[in-house]
Scaffold this motif. Structure first.
Motif, PDB file in Angstrom:
ATOM      1  N   ALA A 100      -5.034  19.280  -9.757  1.00  0.00           N
ATOM      2  CA  ALA A 100      -5.514  18.092  -9.146  1.00  0.00           C
ATOM      3  C   ALA A 100      -4.722  17.171  -8.578  1.00  0.00           C
ATOM      4  CB  ALA A 100      -6.954  17.621 -10.077  1.00  0.00           C
ATOM      5  N   SER A 101      -3.665  17.176  -8.951  1.00  0.00           N
ATOM      6  CA  SER A 101      -2.522  16.014  -8.593  1.00  0.00           C
ATOM      7  C   SER A 101      -2.301  16.100  -6.965  1.00  0.00           C
ATOM      8  CB  SER A 101      -1.373  15.946  -9.147  1.00  0.00           C
ATOM      9  OG  SER A 101      -0.564  17.153  -8.933  1.00  0.00           O
ATOM     10  N   SER A 102      -2.050  14.999  -6.374  1.00  0.00           N
ATOM     11  CA  SER A 102      -1.554  15.010  -5.006  1.00  0.00           C
ATOM     12  C   SER A 102      -0.358  14.224  -4.874  1.00  0.00           C
ATOM     13  CB  SER A 102      -2.677  14.470  -4.113  1.00  0.00           C
ATOM     14  OG  SER A 102      -2.331  14.113  -3.016  1.00  0.00           O
ATOM     15  N   ASP A 103       0.253  14.640  -3.740  1.00  0.00           N
ATOM     16  CA  ASP A 103       1.672  14.049  -3.496  1.00  0.00           C
ATOM     17  C   ASP A 103       1.304  13.054  -2.254  1.00  0.00           C
ATOM     18  OD1 ASP A 103       3.133  15.560  -4.965  1.00  0.00           O
ATOM     19  OD2 ASP A 103       3.831  17.024  -3.541  1.00  0.00           O
ATOM     20  N   ALA A 104       0.393  12.713  -1.900  1.00  0.00           N
ATOM     21  CA  ALA A 104       0.045  11.927  -0.752  1.00  0.00           C
ATOM     22  C   ALA A 104       0.122  10.326  -1.252  1.00  0.00           C
ATOM     23  CB  ALA A 104      -1.403  12.143  -0.351  1.00  0.00           C
ATOM     24  N   ALA A 105       0.930   9.844  -0.509  1.00  0.00           N
ATOM     25  CA  ALA A 105       0.954   8.314  -1.052  1.00  0.00           C
ATOM     26  C   ALA A 105      -0.097   7.553  -0.418  1.00  0.00           C
ATOM     27  CB  ALA A 105       2.324   7.737  -0.038  1.00  0.00           C
ATOM     28  N   SER A 106      -0.289   6.348  -1.111  1.00  0.00           N
ATOM     29  CA  SER A 106      -1.619   5.538  -0.525  1.00  0.00           C
ATOM     30  C   SER A 106      -1.179   4.889   0.769  1.00  0.00           C
ATOM     31  CB  SER A 106      -1.780   4.376  -1.681  1.00  0.00           C
ATOM     32  OG  SER A 106      -0.697   3.639  -1.824  1.00  0.00           O
ATOM     33  N   LEU A 107      -1.951   4.345   1.619  1.00  0.00           N
ATOM     34  CA  LEU A 107      -1.646   3.734   2.746  1.00  0.00           C
ATOM     35  C   LEU A 107      -1.249   2.522   2.846  1.00  0.00           C
ATOM     36  CD1 LEU A 107      -1.632   4.499   5.849  1.00  0.00           C
ATOM     37  CD2 LEU A 107      -4.133   3.675   5.813  1.00  0.00           C
ATOM     38  N   GLN A 108       0.021   2.024   3.033  1.00  0.00           N
ATOM     39  CA  GLN A 108       0.401   0.906   3.355  1.00  0.00           C
ATOM     40  C   GLN A 108       0.787   0.339   4.693  1.00  0.00           C
ATOM     41  OE1 GLN A 108       3.320  -0.209   0.004  1.00  0.00           O
ATOM     42  NE2 GLN A 108       2.870   1.549  -0.821  1.00  0.00           N
ATOM     43  N   ALA A 109       0.370  -1.001   5.032  1.00  0.00           N
ATOM     44  CA  ALA A 109       0.688  -1.330   6.354  1.00  0.00           C
ATOM     45  C   ALA A 109       1.938  -1.166   6.696  1.00  0.00           C
ATOM     46  CB  ALA A 109      -0.151  -2.752   6.466  1.00  0.00           C
ATOM     47  N   HIS A 110       2.419  -0.670   7.856  1.00  0.00           N
ATOM     48  CA  HIS A 110       3.736  -0.733   8.603  1.00  0.00           C
ATOM     49  C   HIS A 110       4.765  -0.147   7.639  1.00  0.00           C
ATOM     50  CE1 HIS A 110       1.950  -3.473  11.723  1.00  0.00           C
ATOM     51  NE2 HIS A 110       1.548  -4.259  10.916  1.00  0.00           N
ATOM     52  N   VAL A 111       4.269   0.622   6.904  1.00  0.00           N
ATOM     53  CA  VAL A 111       5.179   1.761   6.093  1.00  0.00           C
ATOM     54  C   VAL A 111       5.076   3.053   6.635  1.00  0.00           C
ATOM     55  CG1 VAL A 111       5.613   2.611   3.717  1.00  0.00           C
ATOM     56  CG2 VAL A 111       5.285   0.063   3.977  1.00  0.00           C
ATOM     57  N   SER A 126      -5.209  -6.286   6.337  1.00  0.00           N
ATOM     58  CA  SER A 126      -5.736  -5.949   5.032  1.00  0.00           C
ATOM     59  C   SER A 126      -5.796  -4.669   4.596  1.00  0.00           C
ATOM     60  CB  SER A 126      -6.884  -6.708   4.680  1.00  0.00           C
ATOM     61  OG  SER A 126      -8.189  -5.887   5.089  1.00  0.00           O
ATOM     62  N   PRO A 127      -5.128  -4.181   3.419  1.00  0.00           N
ATOM     63  CA  PRO A 127      -5.477  -2.727   2.933  1.00  0.00           C
ATOM     64  C   PRO A 127      -6.745  -2.230   2.961  1.00  0.00           C
ATOM     65  CG  PRO A 127      -4.029  -3.950   1.271  1.00  0.00           C
ATOM     66  CD  PRO A 127      -4.582  -4.882   2.347  1.00  0.00           C
ATOM     67  N   ALA A 128      -7.797  -2.936   2.570  1.00  0.00           N
ATOM     68  CA  ALA A 128      -9.196  -2.655   2.682  1.00  0.00           C
ATOM     69  C   ALA A 128      -9.614  -2.147   3.959  1.00  0.00           C
ATOM     70  CB  ALA A 128     -10.378  -3.547   2.364  1.00  0.00           C
ATOM     71  N   ASN A 129      -9.158  -3.016   5.200  1.00  0.00           N
ATOM     72  CA  ASN A 129      -9.521  -2.575   6.440  1.00  0.00           C
ATOM     73  C   ASN A 129      -8.645  -1.414   6.968  1.00  0.00           C
ATOM     74  OD1 ASN A 129     -11.104  -4.700   6.961  1.00  0.00           O
ATOM     75  ND2 ASN A 129      -9.612  -6.220   7.595  1.00  0.00           N
ATOM     76  N   LEU A 130      -7.492  -1.311   6.588  1.00  0.00           N
ATOM     77  CA  LEU A 130      -6.786  -0.048   6.946  1.00  0.00           C
ATOM     78  C   LEU A 130      -7.477   1.530   6.238  1.00  0.00           C
ATOM     79  CD1 LEU A 130      -2.821  -0.815   6.382  1.00  0.00           C
ATOM     80  CD2 LEU A 130      -3.978   0.227   8.415  1.00  0.00           C
ATOM     81  N   ARG A 131      -7.955   1.048   5.009  1.00  0.00           N
ATOM     82  CA  ARG A 131      -8.727   2.480   4.429  1.00  0.00           C
ATOM     83  C   ARG A 131      -9.842   2.701   5.300  1.00  0.00           C
ATOM     84  NH1 ARG A 131      -7.028  -0.357  -0.469  1.00  0.00           N
ATOM     85  NH2 ARG A 131      -9.155  -1.544  -0.709  1.00  0.00           N
ATOM     86  N   ARG A 132     -10.671   1.703   5.523  1.00  0.00           N
ATOM     87  CA  ARG A 132     -11.725   1.864   6.142  1.00  0.00           C
ATOM     88  C   ARG A 132     -11.672   2.597   7.611  1.00  0.00           C
ATOM     89  NH1 ARG A 132     -13.662  -2.955   3.246  1.00  0.00           N
ATOM     90  NH2 ARG A 132     -12.882  -4.151   5.207  1.00  0.00           N
TER      91      ARG A 132
END
Length: 264
Positions: A87-98, A137-143
């Motif tokens: 169930a694990s994933s290698d996907a990284a969380s989304l970070q601005a300009h990274v 903002s991270p929230a806006n990026l995720r949306r």
């Protein structure tokens, strides 16, 4: 008899106990410590251990002891660790300009960032370009990423759906994309169709199979032999796609949650 007596005497029935949840740490037989969500549910009839992209979950009936629950987890420790790994994933969380890569249609796309006044996502050839303010903002990026994924999913279904409609008794009344914990799709009695948003991360053939599966429920509401004949007539390799989800499905769901955090 007791219920009839309460009805005749007018005495109210006792309110059902509420579901309680808490995260506990359990040391397995190999010494590894695993955090488990322990849920005490008055509707449960037996001890149950499950794992999804959010982690392990131990469900206990009201009368089951905490010690019995911990023992159950330890006895199934090898199975639990195997399920956590799948169930694990290698996907990284989304970070601005990274710079990183995100999954889409069975591939990993590189992100291309550029500064802009307004946030905008655009698919360019083999990369996803994100134009964003420096302080987005991270929230806006995720949306924004969720909206991008939903737009891509709708485009895929828009290409596939017309070829299947002539062989159906009716068209779906509505189409929604949701973040589902276990299912990949569902068809309601009113013919409204729900699809898991993480399908757009899967290979297109697997995504299309789920669409076909749910559309065939417009013909047969069950999973009878007649139902599977309808599926095979439209998707001859459906068994291969089902195996794909068994092998990769949890990782797909975990990737989506990590990227968009399902905050709405």
């Amino acid at each position: 008899m007791t219920s009839l007596l309460r009805l005749l005497t007018g005495k109210p029935q006792p309110a059902p106990r509420a579901v309680s949840r808490e995260t506990i740490a359990i040391t397995l037989g190999n010494g590894q410590i695993v955090e488990v969500l322990r849920v005490r549910d008055p509707r449960a009839r037996r001890i149950k251990l499950s794992v999804d992209e959010r982690g392990p979950r131990l469900t206990l009936p009201v009368r089951a002891s905490e010690i019995a629950g911990q023992r159950f987890v330890i006895e199934h420790g090898d199975w639990l660790l195997a399920q956590i790994a799948s169930a694990s994933s290698d996907a990284a969380s989304l970070q601005a300009h990274v710079s990183t890569r995100i999954p889409l249609r069975g591939r990993e796309l590189p992100l291309q960032w550029r500064q802009a006044r307004y946030l905008r996502l655009q698919l360019n050839d083999d990369a996803l370009e994100i134009a964003a303010p420096e302080t987005v903002s991270p929230a806006n990026l995720r949306r924004a990423l969720r909206d991008f994924y939903e737009g891509q999913a709708r485009a895929d279904v828009g290409r596939w759906l017309p070829k299947y409609l002539p062989g159906l008794p009716r068209a779906p009344s509505r189409l929604r994309y949701r973040v589902m914990s276990s299912q990949w799709g569902s068809l309601a009695p009113d013919a409204s169709l729900s699809l898991d948003l993480s399908l757009v991360l899967a290979t297109p053939a697997a995504f299309e199979y789920v669409l076909v599966h749910e559309l065939c429920h417009l013909i047969h509401a069950d999973h009878s032999r007649a139902f599977w004949r309808e599926v095979e007539a439209r998707c001859p390799d459906w068994r291969d796609q089902r195996e794909y989800f068994r092998a990769s499905g949890r990782a797909l769901k975990a990737s989506l949650r990590r990227l968009i955090a399902d905050d709405r």
